[in-house]
Design a protein around this motif. Structure first.
Motif, PDB file in Angstrom:
ATOM      1  N   ASP A   1      -0.836  40.374 -36.531  1.00  0.00           N
ATOM      2  CA  ASP A   1      -1.120  41.810 -36.640  1.00  0.00           C
ATOM      3  C   ASP A   1      -2.089  42.255 -35.541  1.00  0.00           C
ATOM      4  N   GLN A   2      -3.088  41.418 -35.252  1.00  0.00           N
ATOM      5  CA  GLN A   2      -4.019  41.755 -34.181  1.00  0.00           C
ATOM      6  C   GLN A   2      -3.313  41.766 -32.831  1.00  0.00           C
ATOM      7  N   PHE A   3      -2.424  40.811 -32.611  1.00  0.00           N
ATOM      8  CA  PHE A   3      -1.667  40.776 -31.362  1.00  0.00           C
ATOM      9  C   PHE A   3      -0.742  41.987 -31.268  1.00  0.00           C
ATOM     10  N   SER A   4      -0.127  42.358 -32.368  1.00  0.00           N
ATOM     11  CA  SER A   4       0.792  43.507 -32.374  1.00  0.00           C
ATOM     12  C   SER A   4       0.063  44.816 -32.083  1.00  0.00           C
ATOM     13  N   ALA A   5      -1.237  44.859 -32.313  1.00  0.00           N
ATOM     14  CA  ALA A   5      -2.008  46.074 -32.050  1.00  0.00           C
ATOM     15  C   ALA A   5      -2.109  46.369 -30.560  1.00  0.00           C
ATOM     16  N   ILE A   6      -1.938  45.356 -29.711  1.00  0.00           N
ATOM     17  CA  ILE A   6      -1.976  45.570 -28.262  1.00  0.00           C
ATOM     18  C   ILE A   6      -0.612  46.090 -27.828  1.00  0.00           C
ATOM     19  N   ASP A   7      -0.613  47.240 -27.194  1.00  0.00           N
ATOM     20  CA  ASP A   7       0.625  47.858 -26.728  1.00  0.00           C
ATOM     21  C   ASP A   7       0.900  47.394 -25.295  1.00  0.00           C
ATOM     22  N   ILE A   8       1.825  46.447 -25.144  1.00  0.00           N
ATOM     23  CA  ILE A   8       2.148  45.887 -23.825  1.00  0.00           C
ATOM     24  C   ILE A   8       3.501  46.450 -23.400  1.00  0.00           C
ATOM     25  N   ARG A   9       3.501  47.081 -22.224  1.00  0.00           N
ATOM     26  CA  ARG A   9       4.707  47.771 -21.746  1.00  0.00           C
ATOM     27  C   ARG A   9       5.071  47.345 -20.332  1.00  0.00           C
ATOM     28  N   VAL A  10       6.300  47.674 -19.959  1.00  0.00           N
ATOM     29  CA  VAL A  10       6.804  47.441 -18.611  1.00  0.00           C
ATOM     30  C   VAL A  10       6.688  48.745 -17.833  1.00  0.00           C
ATOM     31  N   GLY A  11       6.230  48.655 -16.587  1.00  0.00           N
ATOM     32  CA  GLY A  11       6.114  49.829 -15.740  1.00  0.00           C
ATOM     33  C   GLY A  11       6.446  49.482 -14.301  1.00  0.00           C
ATOM     34  N   THR A  12       6.716  50.508 -13.488  1.00  0.00           N
ATOM     35  CA  THR A  12       7.032  50.325 -12.079  1.00  0.00           C
ATOM     36  C   THR A  12       5.923  50.944 -11.240  1.00  0.00           C
TER      37      THR A  12
ATOM     38  N   ILE B   1       6.029  45.654 -13.354  1.00  0.00           N
ATOM     39  CA  ILE B   1       4.931  44.820 -13.829  1.00  0.00           C
ATOM     40  C   ILE B   1       4.796  44.982 -15.340  1.00  0.00           C
ATOM     41  N   ILE B   2       3.920  44.146 -15.908  1.00  0.00           N
ATOM     42  CA  ILE B   2       3.633  44.212 -17.338  1.00  0.00           C
ATOM     43  C   ILE B   2       2.157  44.592 -17.478  1.00  0.00           C
ATOM     44  N   ALA B   3       1.877  45.542 -18.399  1.00  0.00           N
ATOM     45  CA  ALA B   3       0.492  46.013 -18.562  1.00  0.00           C
ATOM     46  C   ALA B   3       0.207  46.363 -20.016  1.00  0.00           C
ATOM     47  N   ALA B   4      -1.063  46.209 -20.394  1.00  0.00           N
ATOM     48  CA  ALA B   4      -1.537  46.660 -21.702  1.00  0.00           C
ATOM     49  C   ALA B   4      -1.971  48.110 -21.540  1.00  0.00           C
ATOM     50  N   VAL B   5      -1.388  49.013 -22.347  1.00  0.00           N
ATOM     51  CA  VAL B   5      -1.613  50.437 -22.122  1.00  0.00           C
ATOM     52  C   VAL B   5      -2.556  51.095 -23.130  1.00  0.00           C
ATOM     53  N   ASN B   6      -2.986  50.391 -24.171  1.00  0.00           N
ATOM     54  CA  ASN B   6      -3.827  51.035 -25.189  1.00  0.00           C
ATOM     55  C   ASN B   6      -5.219  50.415 -25.301  1.00  0.00           C
ATOM     56  N   LEU B   7      -5.766  49.928 -24.206  1.00  0.00           N
ATOM     57  CA  LEU B   7      -7.097  49.321 -24.241  1.00  0.00           C
ATOM     58  C   LEU B   7      -8.209  50.305 -23.897  1.00  0.00           C
TER      59      LEU B   7
ATOM     60  N   ASN C   1      -7.100  28.005  -7.004  1.00  0.00           N
ATOM     61  CA  ASN C   1      -7.647  28.860  -5.958  1.00  0.00           C
ATOM     62  C   ASN C   1      -8.142  30.213  -6.461  1.00  0.00           C
ATOM     63  N   LYS C   2      -8.160  30.433  -7.774  1.00  0.00           N
ATOM     64  CA  LYS C   2      -8.682  31.669  -8.373  1.00  0.00           C
ATOM     65  C   LYS C   2      -8.013  32.928  -7.832  1.00  0.00           C
ATOM     66  N   LYS C   3      -6.722  32.843  -7.553  1.00  0.00           N
ATOM     67  CA  LYS C   3      -5.972  34.014  -7.096  1.00  0.00           C
ATOM     68  C   LYS C   3      -5.048  34.485  -8.212  1.00  0.00           C
ATOM     69  N   ILE C   4      -4.857  35.794  -8.297  1.00  0.00           N
ATOM     70  CA  ILE C   4      -4.071  36.397  -9.376  1.00  0.00           C
ATOM     71  C   ILE C   4      -2.614  36.571  -8.951  1.00  0.00           C
ATOM     72  N   THR C   5      -1.713  36.116  -9.816  1.00  0.00           N
ATOM     73  CA  THR C   5      -0.279  36.345  -9.649  1.00  0.00           C
ATOM     74  C   THR C   5       0.164  37.273 -10.772  1.00  0.00           C
ATOM     75  N   LEU C   6       0.828  38.363 -10.427  1.00  0.00           N
ATOM     76  CA  LEU C   6       1.268  39.335 -11.429  1.00  0.00           C
ATOM     77  C   LEU C   6       2.363  38.779 -12.321  1.00  0.00           C
ATOM     78  N   LEU C   7       2.318  39.186 -13.599  1.00  0.00           N
ATOM     79  CA  LEU C   7       3.432  38.885 -14.492  1.00  0.00           C
ATOM     80  C   LEU C   7       4.529  39.900 -14.192  1.00  0.00           C
ATOM     81  N   SER C   8       5.748  39.405 -14.063  1.00  0.00           N
ATOM     82  CA  SER C   8       6.859  40.311 -13.770  1.00  0.00           C
ATOM     83  C   SER C   8       8.098  39.842 -14.513  1.00  0.00           C
ATOM     84  N   LEU C   9       9.189  40.582 -14.352  1.00  0.00           N
ATOM     85  CA  LEU C   9      10.432  40.323 -15.089  1.00  0.00           C
ATOM     86  C   LEU C   9      11.498  39.719 -14.183  1.00  0.00           C
ATOM     87  N   ASP C  10      12.426  38.978 -14.798  1.00  0.00           N
ATOM     88  CA  ASP C  10      13.558  38.421 -14.045  1.00  0.00           C
ATOM     89  C   ASP C  10      14.569  39.501 -13.690  1.00  0.00           C
TER      90      ASP C  10
END
Length: 182
Positions: free
Chosen positions: A76-87, A135-141, A163-172
């Motif tokens: 339920d706590q995880f479901s409270a985070i609204d994670i969406r796909v955006g361009t 990309i994938i993003a949390a929109v309700n934080l 190397n402490k570099k960020i790689t974006l989460l993306s879709l196939d």
């Protein structure tokens, strides 16, 4: 001349001055005596300190172990985070950021619309690479102001251990903007 003749008031002055000096010296000797008393108590104090030190370290260990168990959340706590796909429709360098970052404008479809974000992803991406990328993003934080950028969403990525570099989460495959991650 060892003895100096003086009047009565002067004699009283010297008497009280000598008395004060003797009082000071006796006080100092009492303090030295107390130091010997302190030396006797020192092993007890050291034992108490080491016991307290062990207690503090054990409490720190418990806290570290507790933080591992507190990381578990319910569905339920995880479901409270609204994670969406955006361009990403706009990407520019955020000049006022302390660490290199981009200002992103992301389209999340008709329901959510355009949102801005600041992301420290300059190691692997240029602004031209990011245009049109889904990309994938949390929109309700909530909204945070980061270096004069109103960051309305949190763009999700992976922090590399090496190397402490960020790689974006993306879709196939491309999906509709605003699609909810379940």
């Amino acid at each position: 001349m060892l003895y100096r003749p003086c009047s009565i008031p002067h004699r009283l002055y010297y008497y009280y001055r000598i008395r004060r000096s003797l009082s000071y010296i006796s006080h100092r000797f009492q303090t030295v005596g107390n130091i010997n008393l302190y030396r006797e108590q020192l092993p007890k104090v050291a034992a108490t300190i080491s016991t307290q030190k062990r207690s503090i370290f054990s409490k720190m260990e418990e806290a570290n172990n507790a933080s591992v168990t507190q990381a578990t959340i319910t569905i339920d706590q995880f479901s409270a985070i609204d994670i969406r796909v955006g361009t990403i429709v706009e990407a520019s360098k955020n000049e006022k950021a302390r660490k290199p970052a981009y200002k992103l404008v992301i389209d999340f479809g008709q329901e959510i619309g355009l949102k801005t974000s600041s992301a420290q992803i300059t190691d692997y991406y240029t602004p031209q690479d990011l245009l049109g990328k889904q990309i994938i993003a949390a929109v309700n934080l909530g909204v945070r102001k980061i270096a004069n950028v109103k960051s309305e969403v949190l763009v999700l990525g992976v922090d590399s251990e090496e190397n402490k570099k960020i790689t974006l989460l993306s879709l196939d495959k491309p999906v509709t903007n605003g699609s909810r991650i379940i």
